[in-house]
Design a protein around this motif. Structure first.
Motif, PDB file in Angstrom:
ATOM      1  N   ARG A   8     -12.237  12.871   1.891  1.00  0.00           N
ATOM      2  CA  ARG A   8     -12.056  11.753   0.965  1.00  0.00           C
ATOM      3  C   ARG A   8     -10.661  11.813   0.381  1.00  0.00           C
ATOM      4  NH1 ARG A   8     -15.875   8.213   2.545  1.00  0.00           N
ATOM      5  NH2 ARG A   8     -17.926   9.211   2.609  1.00  0.00           N
ATOM      6  N   GLY A   9     -10.125  10.636   0.030  1.00  0.00           N
ATOM      7  CA  GLY A   9      -8.765  10.578  -0.481  1.00  0.00           C
ATOM      8  C   GLY A   9      -8.669  10.789  -1.979  1.00  0.00           C
ATOM      9  N   ALA A  10      -9.458  10.038  -2.742  1.00  0.00           N
ATOM     10  CA  ALA A  10      -9.379  10.116  -4.201  1.00  0.00           C
ATOM     11  C   ALA A  10      -9.973  11.425  -4.711  1.00  0.00           C
ATOM     12  CB  ALA A  10     -10.118   8.935  -4.826  1.00  0.00           C
ATOM     13  N   THR A  11      -9.349  11.974  -5.715  1.00  0.00           N
ATOM     14  CA  THR A  11      -9.879  13.172  -6.360  1.00  0.00           C
ATOM     15  C   THR A  11     -10.613  12.832  -7.647  1.00  0.00           C
ATOM     16  OG1 THR A  11      -7.784  13.503  -7.539  1.00  0.00           O
ATOM     17  CG2 THR A  11      -8.030  14.589  -5.402  1.00  0.00           C
ATOM     18  N   GLY A  76     -13.770  -2.687  -0.018  1.00  0.00           N
ATOM     19  CA  GLY A  76     -13.704  -1.237   0.015  1.00  0.00           C
ATOM     20  C   GLY A  76     -13.264  -0.800   1.399  1.00  0.00           C
ATOM     21  N   CYS A  77     -12.813   0.451   1.507  1.00  0.00           N
ATOM     22  CA  CYS A  77     -12.332   0.927   2.804  1.00  0.00           C
ATOM     23  C   CYS A  77     -12.558   2.425   2.929  1.00  0.00           C
ATOM     24  CB  CYS A  77     -10.855   0.597   2.993  1.00  0.00           C
ATOM     25  SG  CYS A  77     -10.253   1.005   4.660  1.00  0.00           S
ATOM     26  N   GLU A  78     -13.275   2.795   3.973  1.00  0.00           N
ATOM     27  CA  GLU A  78     -13.629   4.201   4.179  1.00  0.00           C
ATOM     28  C   GLU A  78     -12.444   5.049   4.610  1.00  0.00           C
ATOM     29  OE1 GLU A  78     -17.367   6.700   6.106  1.00  0.00           O
ATOM     30  OE2 GLU A  78     -16.890   4.698   6.845  1.00  0.00           O
ATOM     31  N   HIS A  79     -11.334   4.440   4.997  1.00  0.00           N
ATOM     32  CA  HIS A  79     -10.166   5.234   5.350  1.00  0.00           C
ATOM     33  C   HIS A  79      -9.727   6.130   4.192  1.00  0.00           C
ATOM     34  CE1 HIS A  79      -8.765   2.460   8.876  1.00  0.00           C
ATOM     35  NE2 HIS A  79      -9.637   3.367   9.250  1.00  0.00           N
ATOM     36  N   GLY A  80      -9.918   5.666   2.966  1.00  0.00           N
ATOM     37  CA  GLY A  80      -9.644   6.509   1.802  1.00  0.00           C
ATOM     38  C   GLY A  80      -8.181   6.744   1.515  1.00  0.00           C
ATOM     39  N   CYS A  81      -7.289   5.851   1.947  1.00  0.00           N
ATOM     40  CA  CYS A  81      -5.862   6.033   1.680  1.00  0.00           C
ATOM     41  C   CYS A  81      -5.617   6.041   0.171  1.00  0.00           C
ATOM     42  CB  CYS A  81      -5.062   4.924   2.350  1.00  0.00           C
ATOM     43  SG  CYS A  81      -5.375   4.783   4.126  1.00  0.00           S
ATOM     44  N   ILE A  82      -5.015   7.091  -0.314  1.00  0.00           N
ATOM     45  CA  ILE A  82      -4.880   7.244  -1.763  1.00  0.00           C
ATOM     46  C   ILE A  82      -3.963   6.187  -2.361  1.00  0.00           C
ATOM     47  CG2 ILE A  82      -2.945   8.872  -1.604  1.00  0.00           C
ATOM     48  CD1 ILE A  82      -5.879   8.793  -4.170  1.00  0.00           C
ATOM     49  N   TYR A  83      -3.040   5.664  -1.581  1.00  0.00           N
ATOM     50  CA  TYR A  83      -2.051   4.706  -2.077  1.00  0.00           C
ATOM     51  C   TYR A  83      -2.515   3.257  -1.992  1.00  0.00           C
ATOM     52  CZ  TYR A  83      -1.522   4.704   2.972  1.00  0.00           C
ATOM     53  OH  TYR A  83      -1.787   4.666   4.318  1.00  0.00           O
ATOM     54  N   ILE A 232       5.801   0.865   8.490  1.00  0.00           N
ATOM     55  CA  ILE A 232       5.878   2.168   7.817  1.00  0.00           C
ATOM     56  C   ILE A 232       5.608   1.907   6.340  1.00  0.00           C
ATOM     57  CG2 ILE A 232       7.221   4.277   7.535  1.00  0.00           C
ATOM     58  CD1 ILE A 232       9.018   3.385   9.743  1.00  0.00           C
ATOM     59  N   SER A 233       4.362   1.709   6.036  1.00  0.00           N
ATOM     60  CA  SER A 233       4.008   1.314   4.673  1.00  0.00           C
ATOM     61  C   SER A 233       2.752   2.055   4.224  1.00  0.00           C
ATOM     62  CB  SER A 233       3.753  -0.193   4.609  1.00  0.00           C
ATOM     63  OG  SER A 233       4.878  -0.912   5.053  1.00  0.00           O
ATOM     64  N   PRO A 234       2.869   2.716   3.062  1.00  0.00           N
ATOM     65  CA  PRO A 234       4.078   2.798   2.238  1.00  0.00           C
ATOM     66  C   PRO A 234       4.944   3.993   2.611  1.00  0.00           C
ATOM     67  CG  PRO A 234       2.292   3.831   1.067  1.00  0.00           C
ATOM     68  CD  PRO A 234       1.710   3.349   2.384  1.00  0.00           C
ATOM     69  N   HIS A 268      -2.057  -0.969 -11.236  1.00  0.00           N
ATOM     70  CA  HIS A 268      -3.259  -0.726 -12.034  1.00  0.00           C
ATOM     71  C   HIS A 268      -3.797   0.689 -11.842  1.00  0.00           C
ATOM     72  CE1 HIS A 268      -3.126  -4.912 -13.121  1.00  0.00           C
ATOM     73  NE2 HIS A 268      -3.262  -5.306 -11.862  1.00  0.00           N
ATOM     74  N   GLU A 269      -5.055   0.811 -11.389  1.00  0.00           N
ATOM     75  CA  GLU A 269      -5.706   2.114 -11.312  1.00  0.00           C
ATOM     76  C   GLU A 269      -5.176   2.999 -10.194  1.00  0.00           C
ATOM     77  OE1 GLU A 269      -8.414  -0.804 -13.260  1.00  0.00           O
ATOM     78  OE2 GLU A 269      -7.355  -0.775 -11.331  1.00  0.00           O
ATOM     79  N   VAL A 270      -4.357   2.458  -9.301  1.00  0.00           N
ATOM     80  CA  VAL A 270      -3.816   3.286  -8.224  1.00  0.00           C
ATOM     81  C   VAL A 270      -2.882   4.355  -8.790  1.00  0.00           C
ATOM     82  CG1 VAL A 270      -2.503   3.298  -6.063  1.00  0.00           C
ATOM     83  CG2 VAL A 270      -4.008   1.378  -6.596  1.00  0.00           C
ATOM     84  N   ALA A 271      -2.160   4.039  -9.853  1.00  0.00           N
ATOM     85  CA  ALA A 271      -1.193   4.986 -10.414  1.00  0.00           C
ATOM     86  C   ALA A 271      -1.848   6.288 -10.869  1.00  0.00           C
ATOM     87  CB  ALA A 271      -0.410   4.335 -11.547  1.00  0.00           C
ATOM     88  N   PRO A 272      -2.884   6.256 -11.732  1.00  0.00           N
ATOM     89  CA  PRO A 272      -3.499   7.527 -12.127  1.00  0.00           C
ATOM     90  C   PRO A 272      -4.182   8.247 -10.966  1.00  0.00           C
ATOM     91  CG  PRO A 272      -4.748   5.672 -13.019  1.00  0.00           C
ATOM     92  CD  PRO A 272      -3.457   5.127 -12.495  1.00  0.00           C
ATOM     93  N   LEU A 273      -4.736   7.497 -10.018  1.00  0.00           N
ATOM     94  CA  LEU A 273      -5.342   8.132  -8.844  1.00  0.00           C
ATOM     95  C   LEU A 273      -4.283   8.849  -8.018  1.00  0.00           C
ATOM     96  CD1 LEU A 273      -7.788   5.291  -7.737  1.00  0.00           C
ATOM     97  CD2 LEU A 273      -8.456   7.562  -8.572  1.00  0.00           C
ATOM     98  N   PHE A 274      -3.135   8.213  -7.848  1.00  0.00           N
ATOM     99  CA  PHE A 274      -2.044   8.808  -7.077  1.00  0.00           C
ATOM    100  C   PHE A 274      -1.487  10.035  -7.790  1.00  0.00           C
ATOM    101  CE2 PHE A 274       2.447   8.984  -5.672  1.00  0.00           C
ATOM    102  CZ  PHE A 274       2.245   9.085  -4.310  1.00  0.00           C
ATOM    103  N   ARG A 275      -1.360   9.957  -9.106  1.00  0.00           N
ATOM    104  CA  ARG A 275      -0.871  11.109  -9.870  1.00  0.00           C
ATOM    105  C   ARG A 275      -1.821  12.300  -9.724  1.00  0.00           C
ATOM    106  NH1 ARG A 275       3.055  10.298 -13.851  1.00  0.00           N
ATOM    107  NH2 ARG A 275       3.729   8.129 -14.130  1.00  0.00           N
ATOM    108  N   ALA A 276      -3.140  12.037  -9.797  1.00  0.00           N
ATOM    109  CA  ALA A 276      -4.123  13.107  -9.638  1.00  0.00           C
ATOM    110  C   ALA A 276      -4.065  13.700  -8.234  1.00  0.00           C
ATOM    111  CB  ALA A 276      -5.527  12.574  -9.936  1.00  0.00           C
ATOM    112  N   TRP A 277      -3.835  12.849  -7.242  1.00  0.00           N
ATOM    113  CA  TRP A 277      -3.701  13.321  -5.860  1.00  0.00           C
ATOM    114  C   TRP A 277      -2.479  14.233  -5.725  1.00  0.00           C
ATOM    115  CZ3 TRP A 277       0.177  12.408  -2.182  1.00  0.00           C
ATOM    116  CH2 TRP A 277      -0.146  12.740  -0.859  1.00  0.00           C
ATOM    117  N   LEU A 278      -1.374  13.841  -6.330  1.00  0.00           N
ATOM    118  CA  LEU A 278      -0.179  14.682  -6.311  1.00  0.00           C
ATOM    119  C   LEU A 278      -0.437  16.019  -6.984  1.00  0.00           C
ATOM    120  CD1 LEU A 278       2.676  12.152  -7.235  1.00  0.00           C
ATOM    121  CD2 LEU A 278       2.394  13.329  -5.042  1.00  0.00           C
TER     122      LEU A 278
END
Length: 356
Positions: A8-11, A76-83, A232-234, A268-278
């Protein structure tokens, strides 16, 4: 603390602060009990809910996108890309843009019949319909639901142009439909290749096709005569940006005609999810990644402005653009843009029309 879940992508599974949704880290079932006992993150089941919309073609008037209509067979998308910039849309369902987005999916099995009905309406004006603009039309559940294929069958029957954007080689399963359409000037495919490193891909986009399989998809599509492009995105600073030239080189060798790129967007909510992933996967460079990302976005996590949201701004954006265009010239990826025919379209015949 963020914790990884297998494949899974999101933490995190936080609700939306925009809509005051509650956090959904635990659901109270035996999986959470197992986690408490074993001390490991439990696997999260994928569920699919059937959705029955009244229409299937979505319209947009955004001045910085090259299409005015699209179809999304799934939410929704099962690929789970965090970005994934589509994650915030799950909040409208009272679900989390985090793990819910990649595990609690919606399918629209009526899409082909709805599409047929909309194409048959008097006054319908034919323009290319884009697939893959929000969630991937070839995510894993397409194997069983085959909704994307059903829609392509309708478009092939009516000679209606289609563009497809995907990061899955599952698109090759529909090559029997896409290749004949491409021969008529009715189809083009864009394959997204974000990284060539399997280790990065495993956490960045955990259930998407491996990078090598995407390059093979470009090769097979091109060999079948399908106009094929690479996206090549992103591009993620300090994570994947160093791969840009090599991705373009291999995509050109595989037969891609043209390339595109977009710097990472964190709405929106992608920012905190991406920060947690980092923080989970790249804690030693998390600060650097976010500092460069913010410099691309005018000092913010995200810039929603038309045109600048796709290109970025400032010195880093200029550097990425210069590198990209220089590599495209070097590898011959400045070919023609997607030009699809609309003059061949014939509305689907109704029950009465089929008698004559």
């Amino acid at each position: 603390m963020p914790s990884t879940r297998p494949a899974r992508g999101a933490t995190l599974n936080r609700g939306s602060t925009r809509f005051n949704l509650a956090e959904r880290e635990a659901d109270g079932d035996w999986l959470d009990e197992r986690t408490a006992i074993d001390g490991e993150a439990a696997p999260v089941r994928t569920t699919v809910t059937v959705e029955h919309p009244r229409t299937i073609i979505a319209r947009n008037q955004s001045p910085d996108v090259p299409f005015d209509r699209s179809i999304n067979p799934y939410r929704g998308c099962e690929h789970g890309c965090i970005y994934c910039f589509a994650r915030p849309s799950h909040a409208y369902h009272d679900l989390s843009p985090g793990l819910d987005f990649e595990t609690r999916l919606f399918a629209k099995p009526d899409a082909p019949s709805l599409l047929r009905a909309e194409l048959a309406k008097p006054g319908y004006v034919c323009r290319p319909i884009a697939f893959g603009t929000n969630t991937d039309p070839y995510q894993p559940i397409e194997r069983d639901w085959r909704i994307t294929r059903g829609c392509i069958e309708v478009l092939a029957e009516t000679n209606h142009p289609i563009t497809i954007t995907t990061k899955s080689d599952r698109v090759l399963h529909d090559l029997d439909l896409i290749a004949p359409m491409a021969a008529k000037g009715l189809a083009a495919v864009m394959i997204s290749v974000t990284t060539l490193d399997p280790k990065i891909a495993m956490t960045l986009e955990p259930r998407a096709a491996a990078p090598a399989r995407r390059l093979r998809a470009i090769q097979e599509l091109a060999a079948a005569g399908v106009p094929t492009f690479v996206s090549i995105s992103p591009v993620i600073p300090a994570i994947t940006d160093h791969e840009m030239e090599h991705i373009l080189e291999l995509a050109a060798e595989a037969g891609a005609r043209r390339a595109f790129f977009i710097p990472v967007r964190l709405p929106h909510e992608v920012a905190p999810l991406f920060r947690a992933w980092l923080d989970t996967h790249y804690p030693e460079r998390a600060g650097k990644v976010m500092a460069i990302t913010q410099s691309l976005r005018g000092g913010r996590d995200n810039d929603p402005g038309f045109f600048t949201r796709m290109q970025g701004q400032g010195p880093w954006a200029a550097l990425l653009s210069t590198r990209f265009h220089k590599a495209c010239r070097k590898y011959g990826l400045e070919g023609e843009r997607m030009q699809l025919r609309t003059d061949l379209f014939r509305p689907p015949a109704g029950a009465q029309g089929e008698l004559f």
